[in-house]
Scaffold this motif. Structure first.
Motif, PDB file in Angstrom:
ATOM      1  N   PHE A 166       0.802  -1.172  -0.032  1.00  0.00           N
ATOM      2  CA  PHE A 166      -0.079   0.068   0.094  1.00  0.00           C
ATOM      3  C   PHE A 166       0.899   1.159   0.116  1.00  0.00           C
ATOM      4  O   PHE A 166       0.534   2.266  -0.560  1.00  0.00           O
ATOM      5  CB  PHE A 166      -0.974   0.093   1.190  1.00  0.00           C
ATOM      6  CG  PHE A 166      -2.270  -0.572   0.934  1.00  0.00           C
ATOM      7  CD1 PHE A 166      -3.285  -0.168   0.247  1.00  0.00           C
ATOM      8  CD2 PHE A 166      -2.338  -2.079   1.306  1.00  0.00           C
ATOM      9  CE1 PHE A 166      -4.468  -0.802  -0.202  1.00  0.00           C
ATOM     10  CE2 PHE A 166      -3.703  -2.741   1.029  1.00  0.00           C
ATOM     11  CZ  PHE A 166      -4.782  -1.964   0.339  1.00  0.00           C
ATOM     12  N   ARG A 167       2.024   1.093   0.644  1.00  0.00           N
ATOM     13  CA  ARG A 167       2.897   2.488   0.619  1.00  0.00           C
ATOM     14  C   ARG A 167       3.642   2.643  -0.852  1.00  0.00           C
ATOM     15  O   ARG A 167       3.598   3.762  -1.299  1.00  0.00           O
ATOM     16  CB  ARG A 167       4.233   2.316   1.346  1.00  0.00           C
ATOM     17  CG  ARG A 167       3.777   2.529   2.780  1.00  0.00           C
ATOM     18  CD  ARG A 167       5.059   2.427   3.753  1.00  0.00           C
ATOM     19  NE  ARG A 167       5.001   2.606   5.183  1.00  0.00           N
ATOM     20  CZ  ARG A 167       5.527   1.926   6.129  1.00  0.00           C
ATOM     21  NH1 ARG A 167       6.333   1.094   5.846  1.00  0.00           N
ATOM     22  NH2 ARG A 167       5.201   2.361   7.466  1.00  0.00           N
ATOM     23  N   ASP A 168       3.635   1.476  -1.661  1.00  0.00           N
ATOM     24  CA  ASP A 168       4.105   1.584  -3.010  1.00  0.00           C
ATOM     25  C   ASP A 168       2.956   2.251  -3.831  1.00  0.00           C
ATOM     26  O   ASP A 168       3.192   3.143  -4.675  1.00  0.00           O
ATOM     27  CB  ASP A 168       4.631   0.508  -3.494  1.00  0.00           C
ATOM     28  CG  ASP A 168       4.888   0.273  -4.900  1.00  0.00           C
ATOM     29  OD1 ASP A 168       5.813   1.193  -5.345  1.00  0.00           O
ATOM     30  OD2 ASP A 168       4.339  -0.363  -5.733  1.00  0.00           O
ATOM     31  N   LEU A 169       1.688   1.645  -3.576  1.00  0.00           N
ATOM     32  CA  LEU A 169       0.547   2.335  -4.329  1.00  0.00           C
ATOM     33  C   LEU A 169       0.348   3.697  -3.973  1.00  0.00           C
ATOM     34  O   LEU A 169       0.323   4.475  -5.004  1.00  0.00           O
ATOM     35  CB  LEU A 169      -0.736   1.410  -4.200  1.00  0.00           C
ATOM     36  CG  LEU A 169      -2.037   1.821  -4.689  1.00  0.00           C
ATOM     37  CD1 LEU A 169      -1.724   1.742  -6.247  1.00  0.00           C
ATOM     38  CD2 LEU A 169      -3.146   1.160  -4.265  1.00  0.00           C
ATOM     39  N   ALA A 170       0.334   4.163  -2.725  1.00  0.00           N
ATOM     40  CA  ALA A 170       0.121   5.636  -2.267  1.00  0.00           C
ATOM     41  C   ALA A 170       1.151   6.270  -3.048  1.00  0.00           C
ATOM     42  O   ALA A 170       0.854   7.500  -3.544  1.00  0.00           O
ATOM     43  CB  ALA A 170       0.144   5.579  -0.752  1.00  0.00           C
ATOM     44  N   GLN A 171       2.501   5.895  -3.202  1.00  0.00           N
ATOM     45  CA  GLN A 171       3.527   6.778  -3.810  1.00  0.00           C
ATOM     46  C   GLN A 171       3.410   6.774  -5.249  1.00  0.00           C
ATOM     47  O   GLN A 171       3.353   7.966  -5.730  1.00  0.00           O
ATOM     48  CB  GLN A 171       4.936   6.025  -3.401  1.00  0.00           C
ATOM     49  CG  GLN A 171       5.989   6.961  -3.951  1.00  0.00           C
ATOM     50  CD  GLN A 171       6.075   8.193  -3.037  1.00  0.00           C
ATOM     51  OE1 GLN A 171       6.437   8.382  -1.886  1.00  0.00           O
ATOM     52  NE2 GLN A 171       6.210   9.329  -4.247  1.00  0.00           N
TER      53      GLN A 171
END
Length: 180
Positions: A166-171
C-alpha cells in the motif's frame, strides 16, 4: 456488503442476477456473498432509500436497481471514512476496488487511512509477539504454542507485506503513475 453493492451500482444499474454475477466475477476476490445475502442487503438499501428499483422490460422482467442521492452520499462517507471492523484487509480491499469512483484528490487520503490502519494493526501484533517472548510454556502445550506463534508470525509477515504494498501504491498515486 451494502457498500460493496452500492459501489457496483455506481458502475451501472443492475438486477439481482447481474449483482450476483459481478460478485462472482471480481468482488469474490475479497468478499463472498450468496444471492440470498445480496437480496437481503438490497432490501435494506431499498428501505433506507439508498437505492431504487424499477421493473425491467422483456420476458424475464428483472428488477433493476440504481443508486439514489442518499446512496451516493452513504457510499462516499463509507469510502472516505475510517476503516472499521476487526480485519484491516477486509476493510481495505473493498475501498481499493472502488477507489477509482472517488475524485482524484480524495484517493490519497483514503490510501493514507488504509496505511494507518494496517500500521496500527501491525504494531498490535508486533507488541503481542514481544509480550510472548520468553513465555514459559508447559511441555504438554509446547506443540500448540509453536503453531500459535507461527500463526502470529504469519500475521506479522502479511501485515508487513500489505504495508509495503500500500505504501508503494500510495507513492505511485502521489507521483501520478498509479493510473494506467
Amino acid at each position: 456488503m451494502a457498500y460493496v453493492i452500492l459501489g457496483l451500482l455506481h458502475l451501472w444499474p443492475q438486477s439481482l442476477y447481474d449483482l450476483v454475477k459481478n460478485f462472482e466475477a471480481g468482488v469474490s476476490l475479497f468478499y463472498s456473498a450468496s444471492s440470498g445475502s445480496i437480496k437481503r442487503a438490497l432490501d435494506g438499501l431499498l428501505e433506507r432509500g439508498a437505492i431504487e428499483a424499477d421493473d425491467g422490460d422483456g420476458p424475464r422482467s428483472r428488477k433493476v436497481y440504481r443508486v439514489t442521492a442518499v446512496g451516493r452520499r452513504e457510499f462516499h462517507e463509507w469510502m472516505t471514512g475510517p476503516l472499521a471492523g476487526p480485519d484491516a484487509e477486509a476493510a481495505a480491499l473493498p475501498r481499493l476496488y472502488f477507489l477509482g469512483l472517488l475524485a482524484e484528490p480524495e484517493r490519497g487520503p483514503v490510501l493514507a487511512g488504509i496505511l494507518a490502519r494496517i500500521d496500527a494493526d501491525l504494531a498490535r501484533l508486533t507488541d503481542l509477539a514481544t509480550q510472548i517472548e520468553g513465555v514459559d510454556v508447559p511441555d504438554e502445550l509446547r506443540d500448540v504454542f509453536v503453531f500459535q506463534q507461527a500463526t502470529l508470525d504469519y500475521g506479522i509477515t502479511s501485515y508487513r507485506h500489505s504495508l509495503e504494498w500500500f505504501r508503494d501504491l500510495a507513492q505511485r498515486h502521489a507521483d501520478g503513475s498509479a493510473q494506467r
